[in-house]
Design an enzyme around this catalytic site. Structure first.
Site, mmCIF file in Angstrom:
data_model
loop_
_atom_site.group_PDB
_atom_site.id
_atom_site.type_symbol
_atom_site.label_atom_id
_atom_site.label_comp_id
_atom_site.label_asym_id
_atom_site.label_seq_id
_atom_site.Cartn_x
_atom_site.Cartn_y
_atom_site.Cartn_z
ATOM 1 N N TYR A 141 3.350 -2.736 -5.435
ATOM 2 C CA TYR A 141 3.444 -1.699 -4.413
ATOM 3 C C TYR A 141 2.106 -1.604 -3.703
ATOM 4 O O TYR A 141 1.071 -1.430 -4.339
ATOM 5 C CB TYR A 141 3.802 -0.357 -5.048
ATOM 6 C CG TYR A 141 3.932 0.749 -4.039
ATOM 7 C CD1 TYR A 141 4.951 0.716 -3.076
ATOM 8 C CD2 TYR A 141 3.053 1.824 -4.032
ATOM 9 C CE1 TYR A 141 5.072 1.731 -2.136
ATOM 10 C CE2 TYR A 141 3.177 2.845 -3.097
ATOM 11 C CZ TYR A 141 4.187 2.793 -2.154
ATOM 12 O OH TYR A 141 4.311 3.798 -1.228
ATOM 13 N N ASP A 233 -5.627 -5.259 -4.741
ATOM 14 C CA ASP A 233 -5.273 -3.880 -4.431
ATOM 15 C C ASP A 233 -5.608 -3.040 -5.666
ATOM 16 O O ASP A 233 -4.847 -2.999 -6.631
ATOM 17 C CB ASP A 233 -3.791 -3.781 -4.064
ATOM 18 C CG ASP A 233 -3.400 -2.354 -3.687
ATOM 19 O OD1 ASP A 233 -4.271 -1.452 -3.776
ATOM 20 O OD2 ASP A 233 -2.237 -2.142 -3.301
ATOM 21 N N LYS A 262 -6.770 6.686 -4.408
ATOM 22 C CA LYS A 262 -6.615 7.539 -5.596
ATOM 23 C C LYS A 262 -7.932 8.100 -6.149
ATOM 24 O O LYS A 262 -8.455 9.071 -5.616
ATOM 25 C CB LYS A 262 -5.783 6.785 -6.637
ATOM 26 C CG LYS A 262 -4.392 6.466 -6.042
ATOM 27 C CD LYS A 262 -3.300 6.115 -6.996
ATOM 28 C CE LYS A 262 -1.964 6.172 -6.267
ATOM 29 N NZ LYS A 262 -1.274 4.910 -6.101
#
Ligand SMILES: *Cc1c(COP(=O)(O)O)cnc(C)c1O
Length: 444
Positions: A141, A233, A262
């Protein structure tokens, strides 16, 4: 027990599609609405208290209650005005902090979400190499962006969402994680067109799946040989796996570009792209790859991120989390061996999950004791989930329909589905872990 949540959800359904602002928050039959957080705990609007292992899906490294100095710095920044649209010292300091600790990063561009970071990284890789194709991992994702919402394989693929022109899928080639041959084949066929291989160095959004020995190293070689960029990522793993050097430090492989998000926002919306100056300076205003944002480098976010990371650097945050994580994962492993030998305990550092795999091993001897590390010597190696498809083949229905609720009713808040990992924070205690293991014992 959940009356207020149900009532709020009823109202939300009238004014928000599906009653939620991000689809992963939709729970069956309705989600718990939160009243407040406290340390490692959530208190919902009905007054129920939970040990929280969702941790906002990753950002809250220190838990819900910020240390005094972190909260104080945020409030002090806020009282100087929320934002300015001109540069501030704190964004330089956070960039310096990241560049100092993450081996592959010399320069950083801040954005406002992980999605924005990966979108910009893909554009940068394409602009820098002058090529259009990107290779991604099935089940990875990278946020809600056109170029990576693609499913299928190197031969047949298409967008994984309505509303995305199929032309995007022509240029995005999904391969299975941990499969060296699959990516070698793609490079053989179209190596000259590949701008980048982008992946989560450890599958976090479908799993958790650890890379097998040599896999990331092979990707590093292949991309170098073919003049493509390797993009990690690390929106989820950044400053969570491998401590301050991130997953790339833990695995010892340096990508060309890294995306962050995050944790580096300390609980506020954030994203970032990092890499060598040579690549990063392809971004405007130096180079010609357009990249911009009104809220980018937001001073409140930068302050929260910087103070959080400083706090982690100056305290035993990562050691503590690794110790507590190992305790939890090995406790889960013992329970699984007793009660559900077909299940797999995965994770490392402050991430964990029990995947409801379907096949029991013949023996647990030599098995990873605190989370599957994909060790070839393990008697179970062939049965451990290796990629996104293996994780999806587990008994995900049992998780969503039964297990999640059993745990919630025992005061343990997990993600509603099997795919998102669980996160520990610095606020979790041994007592939380003991109560959690008790709940697993009853619910599994
Ligand atoms: C969460 C996540 C994203 C998306 O970040 P948002 O801030 O939700 O846009 C991208 N990549 C990975 C690996 C993530 O975990």
């Amino acid at each position: 027990m959940y009356d207020q949540s149900r009532e709020l959800y009823d109202r939300a359904l009238s004014v928000t599609p599906g009653g939620v602002n991000s689809p992963v928050r939709a729970a069956y039959p309705y989600p718990n609405f939160v009243g407040r957080g406290e340390g490692a705990h959530l208190i919902d609007v009905d007054g129920n208290r939970y040990v929280d292992y969702v941790m906002a899906y990753g950002p809250l490294l220190l838990g819900h209650t910020l240390p005094e100095e972190v909260e104080g710095a945020i409030q002090s920044q806020l009282s100087d005005g929320p934002m300015y649209g001109v540069p501030t010292e704190v964004e330089v300091e956070l960039a310096e902090f990241i560049a100092r600790h993450v081996p592959s990063v010399e320069q950083v561009r801040f954005v406002n979400s992980g999605t924005e970071a990966t979108t910009s990284a893909v554009r940068l890789a394409r602009g820098y190499t002058g090529r259009d194709d990107i290779v991604v991992m099935q089940g990875n994702y990278h946020g809600a962006q056109e170029s990576t919402l693609v499913e299928g394989d190197d031969e047949e693929r298409g967008p994984s969402s309505e509303g995305i022109p199929s032309a995007f899928a022509e240029h995005t080639i999904p391969v299975p994680f941990n499969d060296v041959e699959a990516v070698e084949r793609v490079f053989e066929e179209r190596g000259e067109d590949i701008a980048a291989v982008m992946l989560e160095p450890m599958l976090g959004n479908r799993g958790i799946v650890h890379p097998v020995d040599g896999y990331l190293e092979r990707l590093r070689e292949l991309t170098e040989e073919h003049g493509a960029l390797l993009v990690f990522d690390e929106v989820m793993t950044g400053f969570r796996i491998g401590g301050l050097s991130c997953a790339q430090g833990a695995f010892g492989v340096e990508p060309d570009l890294t995306t962050f998000g995050k944790v580096i926002g300390g609980g506020f919306p954030v994203g970032a792209i990092g890499g060598s100056a040579a690549v990063m300076e392809s971004f405007t205003p130096v180079g010609d790859v357009f990249q911009a944002g009104t809220f980018s480098g937001h001073p409140v976010t930068m302050t929260a991120g910087l103070e959080t990371l400083r706090y982690a650097a100056e305290n035993d945050v990562y050691d503590y989390l690794q110790g507590l994580g190992d305790e939890l994962r090995s406790g889960l492993q013992d329970i699984v061996e007793d009660q559900a030998p077909e299940y797999t305990v995965v994770g490392r550092d402050s991430m964990f999950k029990v995947i409801f795999t379907r096949e029991a091993p013949d023996t647990f001897e030599g098995h990873c004791e605190a989370g599957c590390r994909q060790q070839e010597a393990c008697p179970r190696f062939d049965r451990c989930p290796k990629n996104g498809a293996d994780v999806a083949a587990a008994n995900t229905e049992r998780w969503e329909r039964i297990f999640y609720h059993e745990m919630r009713d025992r005061g343990i808040m997990l993600t509603t589905n099997q795919f998102e990992p669980q996160f520990l924070s610095y606020a979790h205690t041994e007592e939380d872990v003991e109560n959690t293991l008790e709940a697993y014992k009853e619910a599994l």
